[in-house]
Design a protein around this motif. Structure first.
Motif, PDB file in Angstrom:
ATOM      1  N   PRO A  19       0.818  -1.217   0.000  1.00 32.21           N
ATOM      2  CA  PRO A  19       0.000   0.000   0.000  1.00 32.21           C
ATOM      3  C   PRO A  19       0.854   1.270   0.000  1.00 32.21           C
ATOM      4  O   PRO A  19       0.535   2.243  -0.689  1.00 32.21           O
ATOM      5  CB  PRO A  19      -0.811  -0.112   1.293  1.00 32.21           C
ATOM      6  N   ALA A  20       1.956   1.255   0.767  1.00 32.11           N
ATOM      7  CA  ALA A  20       2.824   2.438   0.825  1.00 32.11           C
ATOM      8  C   ALA A  20       3.425   2.730  -0.555  1.00 32.11           C
ATOM      9  O   ALA A  20       3.490   3.888  -0.989  1.00 32.11           O
ATOM     10  CB  ALA A  20       3.930   2.227   1.862  1.00 32.11           C
ATOM     11  N   ILE A  21       3.836   1.675  -1.256  1.00 33.98           N
ATOM     12  CA  ILE A  21       4.413   1.865  -2.600  1.00 33.98           C
ATOM     13  C   ILE A  21       3.336   2.378  -3.567  1.00 33.98           C
ATOM     14  O   ILE A  21       3.589   3.280  -4.372  1.00 33.98           O
ATOM     15  CB  ILE A  21       5.061   0.554  -3.108  1.00 33.98           C
ATOM     16  N   ALA A  22       2.126   1.830  -3.468  1.00 35.40           N
ATOM     17  CA  ALA A  22       1.034   2.266  -4.351  1.00 35.40           C
ATOM     18  C   ALA A  22       0.714   3.748  -4.129  1.00 35.40           C
ATOM     19  O   ALA A  22       0.494   4.508  -5.080  1.00 35.40           O
ATOM     20  CB  ALA A  22      -0.221   1.421  -4.109  1.00 35.40           C
ATOM     21  N   ILE A  23       0.722   4.170  -2.864  1.00 32.52           N
ATOM     22  CA  ILE A  23       0.450   5.581  -2.541  1.00 32.52           C
ATOM     23  C   ILE A  23       1.565   6.463  -3.113  1.00 32.52           C
ATOM     24  O   ILE A  23       1.304   7.510  -3.717  1.00 32.52           O
ATOM     25  CB  ILE A  23       0.315   5.761  -1.006  1.00 32.52           C
TER      26      ILE A  23
END
Length: 362
Positions: A19-23
């Motif tokens: 999720p952090a990478i997607a954000i």
């Protein structure tokens, strides 16, 4: 002004890292000149996954508390102090405009130090039962993005925004044809396909179940696409055949989901969010070995909406065959579960989370 500076922290498991990478990817799309820095735990998988995604990362010497009294627990206060000092230095040097935490131990010291310096902070909670780090940080956060209803039992109601969890872009719209997907895996279009997912490392108990039920699946004339995990490939590759495809890892999840008629899966937050988009009948077998038993709670949230079936690990021997046979025989059940699952999908999660981050930019 596009040269903002974003600091992101989350890790320990793929469920916090992806999720952090997607954000970050969505922020980068909107602000091509922005600078990014990730902060993780020194010996965890984010130290490899984040650079692979093209971002810089710094590691803190931090780990979680063990449930029993161990040497690692004795070291915890020392690790925490060391991590708080290092996190403070990172924040002072990097001067972020916004700090984003997606859960996991490293995000605790980093966001604590960032909020102390007056940096606005957004949390993203993937599970239906909030993790300890996010619960501790909630008071200082400006916004908390969640994926489930009824999260006000963990967080201040006025800070909560229901966005859903970020999922991989190729799964938001499955555009490959079923024929293409079946051909890719060498599967027979005349047979129904059961997709088995135990997470990237694999799930021992799910693998043992599948091995013990190979005859059961054969009598029902279904074929298996079995992701056993890289830790278990040598144990199970001997079963690879025309009707049983054994894989360490599935790189083309869009094909795997398209090929599937039924899915057996763990109930990690990322998997649940992807499966809602896919909208097919799912039997969840939650891992009992995770913090606060959150996988069971994730699965229960879907069962309560009549969107999935769940079997606990300890009930597999007694319940699996009856539940799965019932599902295979009833097209009505399959359509109802798949349809209700699809209703729970939140495909624009990443964009909505970034919209919330934009509101925090001074």
């Amino acid at each position: 002004m596009g040269n903002y500076r974003f600091i992101l922290s989350g890790g320990g498991t793929g469920g916090h890292i992806y999720p952090a990478i997607a954000i970050a990817n969505e922020l980068k799309r909107r602000y091509p000149d922005a600078e990014f820095l990730f902060v993780g735990a020194k010996d965890k998988m984010e130290m490899e996954k984040v650079p692979n995604a093209g971002y810089e990362i710094e590691g803190l010497w931090i780990s979680g508390l063990q449930r029993k009294l161990t040497w690692k627990n004795m070291m915890f206060p020392l690790k925490l102090i060391s991590s708080l000092i290092k996190a403070g230095k990172i924040v002072r040097r990097f001067k972020p405009d916004v700090a984003i935490g997606t859960g996991g131990f490293a995000s605790g010291p980093l966001l604590q130090r960032a909020t102390k310096k007056g940096v606005p902070c957004l949390l993203q909670e993937q599970n239906s039962y909030a993790g300890i780090t996010n619960k501790l940080l909630a008071d200082k956060a400006k916004r908390i993005c969640v994926a489930y209803d009824n999260m006000e039992k963990f967080f201040p109601k006025e800070k909560i925004v229901k966005t859903g969890n970020p999922v991989r872009a190729d799964l938001v719209n499955l555009i490959c044809s079923k024929e293409e997907a079946l051909t890719f895996f060498g599967l027979d279009p005349a047979k129904k396909t059961v997709l088995i997912l135990g997470g990237s490392l694999g799930a021992r108990r799910i693998n043992q179940l599948v091995e013990s039920k190979l005859d059961f699946f054969a009598t029902h004339d279904v074929q298996l696409l079995w992701q056993c995990g890289k830790l278990y490939l040598t144990d199970y590759e001997k079963y690879d055949s025309n009707t049983v495809k054994v894989k360490a890892f599935l790189n083309r999840m869009d094909y795997a989901y398209t090929a599937a008629d039924f899915i057996i899966s763990r109930a990690g937050a990322g998997s649940v969010s992807e499966l809602c988009l896919v909208g097919k009948p799912v039997v969840f077998i939650p891992s009992p070995n995770v913090a606060e038993d959150h996988q069971t709670k994730n699965a229960e949230a879907l069962v309560a909406r009549d969107a999935a079936l769940m079997i606990k690990e300890k009930e597999l021997d007694s319940e699996f065959e009856a539940k799965f046979s019932g599902l295979m025989k009833s097209v009505q059940d399959q359509e109802r579960l798949g349809g209700n699952m699809k209703k729970m999908a939140l495909p624009k999660a990443t964009e909505q989370i970034v919209d919330e981050i934009e509101k925090l930019l001074k």
